[in-house]
Motif scaffolding. Structure first.
Motif, PDB file in Angstrom:
ATOM      1  N   ALA A 214       0.842  -1.188   0.000  1.00 25.20           N
ATOM      2  CA  ALA A 214       0.000   0.000   0.000  1.00 25.20           C
ATOM      3  C   ALA A 214       0.885   1.249   0.000  1.00 25.20           C
ATOM      4  O   ALA A 214       2.066   1.194   0.363  1.00 25.20           O
ATOM      5  CB  ALA A 214      -0.921   0.008   1.216  1.00 25.20           C
ATOM      6  N   TYR A 215       0.309   2.364  -0.416  1.00 24.04           N
ATOM      7  CA  TYR A 215       1.041   3.627  -0.444  1.00 24.04           C
ATOM      8  C   TYR A 215       0.081   4.769  -0.156  1.00 24.04           C
ATOM      9  O   TYR A 215      -1.145   4.616  -0.235  1.00 24.04           O
ATOM     10  CB  TYR A 215       1.715   3.844  -1.804  1.00 24.04           C
ATOM     11  CG  TYR A 215       0.743   4.244  -2.890  1.00 24.04           C
ATOM     12  CD1 TYR A 215       0.518   5.585  -3.201  1.00 24.04           C
ATOM     13  CD2 TYR A 215       0.017   3.285  -3.593  1.00 24.04           C
ATOM     14  CE1 TYR A 215      -0.396   5.948  -4.188  1.00 24.04           C
ATOM     15  CE2 TYR A 215      -0.889   3.647  -4.572  1.00 24.04           C
ATOM     16  CZ  TYR A 215      -1.096   4.980  -4.867  1.00 24.04           C
ATOM     17  OH  TYR A 215      -2.011   5.337  -5.826  1.00 24.04           O
ATOM     18  N   ASN A 221       4.143  16.428  -3.131  1.00 22.95           N
ATOM     19  CA  ASN A 221       4.777  15.234  -3.722  1.00 22.95           C
ATOM     20  C   ASN A 221       5.392  14.315  -2.665  1.00 22.95           C
ATOM     21  O   ASN A 221       6.404  13.654  -2.897  1.00 22.95           O
ATOM     22  CB  ASN A 221       5.847  15.629  -4.750  1.00 22.95           C
ATOM     23  CG  ASN A 221       5.249  16.163  -6.027  1.00 22.95           C
ATOM     24  OD1 ASN A 221       4.048  16.405  -6.105  1.00 22.95           O
ATOM     25  ND2 ASN A 221       6.083  16.380  -7.028  1.00 22.95           N
ATOM     26  N   ARG A 222       4.745  14.282  -1.485  1.00 19.91           N
ATOM     27  CA  ARG A 222       5.196  13.366  -0.441  1.00 19.91           C
ATOM     28  C   ARG A 222       4.553  12.004  -0.662  1.00 19.91           C
ATOM     29  O   ARG A 222       3.374  11.904  -0.985  1.00 19.91           O
ATOM     30  CB  ARG A 222       4.809  13.895   0.944  1.00 19.91           C
ATOM     31  CG  ARG A 222       5.173  15.339   1.216  1.00 19.91           C
ATOM     32  CD  ARG A 222       6.652  15.596   1.232  1.00 19.91           C
ATOM     33  NE  ARG A 222       7.329  14.924   2.336  1.00 19.91           N
ATOM     34  CZ  ARG A 222       8.629  15.039   2.588  1.00 19.91           C
ATOM     35  NH1 ARG A 222       9.406  15.755   1.808  1.00 19.91           N
ATOM     36  NH2 ARG A 222       9.163  14.406   3.621  1.00 19.91           N
ATOM     37  N   ARG A 255       9.540  10.976  -0.970  1.00 15.25           N
ATOM     38  CA  ARG A 255       9.175  12.056  -1.885  1.00 15.25           C
ATOM     39  C   ARG A 255       9.393  11.585  -3.317  1.00 15.25           C
ATOM     40  O   ARG A 255      10.169  10.653  -3.565  1.00 15.25           O
ATOM     41  CB  ARG A 255      10.040  13.283  -1.587  1.00 15.25           C
ATOM     42  CG  ARG A 255       9.709  14.538  -2.369  1.00 15.25           C
ATOM     43  CD  ARG A 255      10.407  15.755  -1.731  1.00 15.25           C
ATOM     44  NE  ARG A 255      11.852  15.592  -1.689  1.00 15.25           N
ATOM     45  CZ  ARG A 255      12.678  15.968  -2.676  1.00 15.25           C
ATOM     46  NH1 ARG A 255      12.174  16.518  -3.777  1.00 15.25           N
ATOM     47  NH2 ARG A 255      13.978  15.811  -2.563  1.00 15.25           N
ATOM     48  N   TYR A 256       8.705  12.216  -4.246  1.00 15.66           N
ATOM     49  CA  TYR A 256       8.899  11.876  -5.653  1.00 15.66           C
ATOM     50  C   TYR A 256       8.889  13.142  -6.495  1.00 15.66           C
ATOM     51  O   TYR A 256       8.333  14.177  -6.100  1.00 15.66           O
ATOM     52  CB  TYR A 256       7.819  10.908  -6.155  1.00 15.66           C
ATOM     53  CG  TYR A 256       6.443  11.532  -6.308  1.00 15.66           C
ATOM     54  CD1 TYR A 256       6.054  12.151  -7.503  1.00 15.66           C
ATOM     55  CD2 TYR A 256       5.523  11.506  -5.264  1.00 15.66           C
ATOM     56  CE1 TYR A 256       4.805  12.723  -7.649  1.00 15.66           C
ATOM     57  CE2 TYR A 256       4.267  12.070  -5.405  1.00 15.66           C
ATOM     58  CZ  TYR A 256       3.910  12.685  -6.599  1.00 15.66           C
ATOM     59  OH  TYR A 256       2.674  13.258  -6.738  1.00 15.66           O
ATOM     60  N   THR A 257       9.513  13.061  -7.642  1.00 14.21           N
ATOM     61  CA  THR A 257       9.397  14.104  -8.657  1.00 14.21           C
ATOM     62  C   THR A 257       9.023  13.421  -9.964  1.00 14.21           C
ATOM     63  O   THR A 257       9.418  12.276 -10.208  1.00 14.21           O
ATOM     64  CB  THR A 257      10.720  14.881  -8.852  1.00 14.21           C
ATOM     65  OG1 THR A 257      11.729  13.992  -9.359  1.00 14.21           O
ATOM     66  CG2 THR A 257      11.186  15.500  -7.550  1.00 14.21           C
ATOM     67  N   VAL A 258       8.257  14.104 -10.769  1.00 10.05           N
ATOM     68  CA  VAL A 258       7.866  13.539 -12.060  1.00 10.05           C
ATOM     69  C   VAL A 258       7.967  14.623 -13.115  1.00 10.05           C
ATOM     70  O   VAL A 258       7.564  15.767 -12.904  1.00 10.05           O
ATOM     71  CB  VAL A 258       6.433  12.950 -12.010  1.00 10.05           C
ATOM     72  CG1 VAL A 258       5.400  14.007 -11.684  1.00 10.05           C
ATOM     73  CG2 VAL A 258       6.095  12.243 -13.316  1.00 10.05           C
ATOM     74  N   SER A 259       8.578  14.268 -14.235  1.00 14.74           N
ATOM     75  CA  SER A 259       8.711  15.177 -15.368  1.00 14.74           C
ATOM     76  C   SER A 259       8.416  14.388 -16.629  1.00 14.74           C
ATOM     77  O   SER A 259       9.233  13.562 -17.063  1.00 14.74           O
ATOM     78  CB  SER A 259      10.123  15.775 -15.413  1.00 14.74           C
ATOM     79  OG  SER A 259      10.279  16.597 -16.555  1.00 14.74           O
ATOM     80  N   GLY A 268      14.700  12.415   1.592  1.00  9.11           N
ATOM     81  CA  GLY A 268      15.342  13.639   2.052  1.00  9.11           C
ATOM     82  C   GLY A 268      15.829  14.491   0.898  1.00  9.11           C
ATOM     83  O   GLY A 268      15.119  14.693  -0.086  1.00  9.11           O
ATOM     84  N   LYS A 269      17.059  14.985   1.022  1.00  8.07           N
ATOM     85  CA  LYS A 269      17.638  15.827  -0.023  1.00  8.07           C
ATOM     86  C   LYS A 269      18.736  15.102  -0.783  1.00  8.07           C
ATOM     87  O   LYS A 269      19.573  15.716  -1.447  1.00  8.07           O
ATOM     88  CB  LYS A 269      18.194  17.113   0.602  1.00  8.07           C
ATOM     89  CG  LYS A 269      17.114  17.988   1.236  1.00  8.07           C
ATOM     90  CD  LYS A 269      17.705  19.270   1.797  1.00  8.07           C
ATOM     91  CE  LYS A 269      16.616  20.146   2.406  1.00  8.07           C
ATOM     92  NZ  LYS A 269      17.154  21.410   2.958  1.00  8.07           N
TER      93      LYS A 269
END
Length: 281
Positions: A214-215, A221-222, A255-259, A268-269
Motif C-alpha cells: 500500500a502507499y 509530492n510526499r 518524496r517523488y518528482t515527475v517530469s 530527504g535531499k
C-alpha cells in the motif's frame, strides 16, 4: 400689468381606483420577484449541471465489472474528455470513441467504440468490458464512484476517479538504481517495474519476485509506502540484479518528482534512490 397666478390643484381619487392601482403595483412586484427567482433557479441548475459535467470528465479506474472485481495486472481505465471523446485501456488493448451525456437525466451513450486487436491472455474480460461500455445507458455517482448502468438501471461497471494521474496507473520501469543504469538480464522474465493503483495499492516485479503493498500520496509530492510489503519467495540464484536493494527503495522513499515520463523516488535531499520511465502498451 397682469400677473399669471398659478395654484396647485389636488384631484380626489376614488377609493376603488386607489385599490386598483395598488393591485397593479403588487402584481408587477410579484412578477419581478418570480422572474428573479426563476433566473436564480436556472443559474443554480446550470451550476449543478456544470458540477456533474466536471465530475464526469477525467480518468476513471474500474473497480467492479458486473459484480466481479477485475484481476488484471495493469489498471483498466477510461477517460472522458471535454470534447466528448472517450478513450481507455482494457488491460491489453486500448479503446476509443465518443460519448454523449444528458447531464439533467444522467443518461449516457458511448458511440463508435473501436479497440486495438492484440491477442490477449484474458480476452474474455476485455470482451465483457467492451460490452459493458457499449450497453451503458445511465450513470450515477455513488460514494465518489462512477457507476455505469444499462437501460434497466442494473449496474454494469463501477469506476474510481484516478487521483494524481501523473504518477498513478502507469507502468514504471526502473532505469537507474542508486545512480547506476539498470538493464534487463538474460535470466529475467521481465524488467523491474511497479504500478501505483487508484485504490492506494502498489504492485510490481522486483526482478525475481512479485510484490504488493500500500502507499499514500500527500501534498508536496510526499509519498510513503507501507513497510510490510508482501512478496513471493522464489529463489533466483542466477540473478545478478540486487533485488533487495530495489525493494529497499520503497521502504526509504518519502518524496517523488515527475517530469513527463520520468519518475524519481527520493529520500530527504539525497540523490534519487531510483529513476523510472513510464511504459505505454
Amino acid at each position: 400689468m397682469m400677473q399669471n397666478r398659478y395654484c396647485d390643484v389636488t384631484l380626489p381619487i376614488h377609493k376603488n381606483v386607489q385599490l386598483k392601482i395598488k393591485k397593479i403595483i403588487m402584481v408587477k412586484i410579484f412578477n419581478l420577484i418570480a422572474i428573479a427567482a426563476l433566473l436564480s433557479g436556472c443559474k443554480a441548475g446550470d451550476a449543478a449541471h456544470e458540477a456533474v459535467e466536471r465530475e464526469l470528465r477525467g480518468s476513471w479506474e474500474i473497480t467492479d465489472l458486473r459484480g466481479n472485481k477485475p484481476k488484471t495486472i495493469k489498471p483498466v481505465r477510461i477517460e472522458f474528455s471535454e470534447d466528448n471523446r472517450v478513450n481507455g485501456f482494457l488491460g491489453c488493448n486500448t479503446v476509443r470513441g465518443t460519448y454523449m451525456a444528458d447531464i439533467k437525466h444522467q443518461r449516457i451513450k458511448l458511440n463508435g467504440l473501436a479497440t486495438t486487436r492484440m491477442t490477449c491472455p484474458d480476452q474474455n474480460f476485455e470482451n465483457e468490458m467492451t460490452k459493458a461500455l457499449e450497453d451503458a445507458a445511465n450513470f450515477t455517482f455513488e460514494d465518489g464512484k462512477l457507476v455505469l448502468s444499462g437501460d434497466d438501471r442494473s449496474p454494469l461497471a463501477t469506476f474510481k476517479k484516478i487521483s494524481h494521474p501523473e504518477v498513478t496507473n502507469k507502468y514504471w520501469k526502473v532505469v537507474q538504481l542508486d545512480g547506476k543504469a539498470v538493464t534487463m538480464e538474460a535470466s529475467q522474465r521481465q524488467e523491474q517495474y511497479f504500478i501505483l493503483r487508484s485504490d492506494g495499492t502498489v504492485n510490481g516485479f522486483a526482478g525475481c519476485n512479485n510484490f504488493t503493498g500500500a502507499y499514500q500520496i500527500n501534498d508536496g509530492n510526499r509519498i510513503r509506502f507501507n513497510e510490510n510489503m508482501a512478496a513471493t519467495m522464489r529463489a533466483c540464484p542466477n540473478l545478478g540484479f540486487n533485488e533487495r536493494g530495489f525493494l529497499e527503495v520503497f521502504r526509504l522513499a518519502d518524496r517523488y518528482t515527475v517530469s513527463g515520463d520520468t519518475l524519481q523516488l527520493i529520500v530527504g535531499k539525497r540523490m534519487p534512490l531510483a529513476v523510472f520511465e513510464a511504459v505505454y502498451f
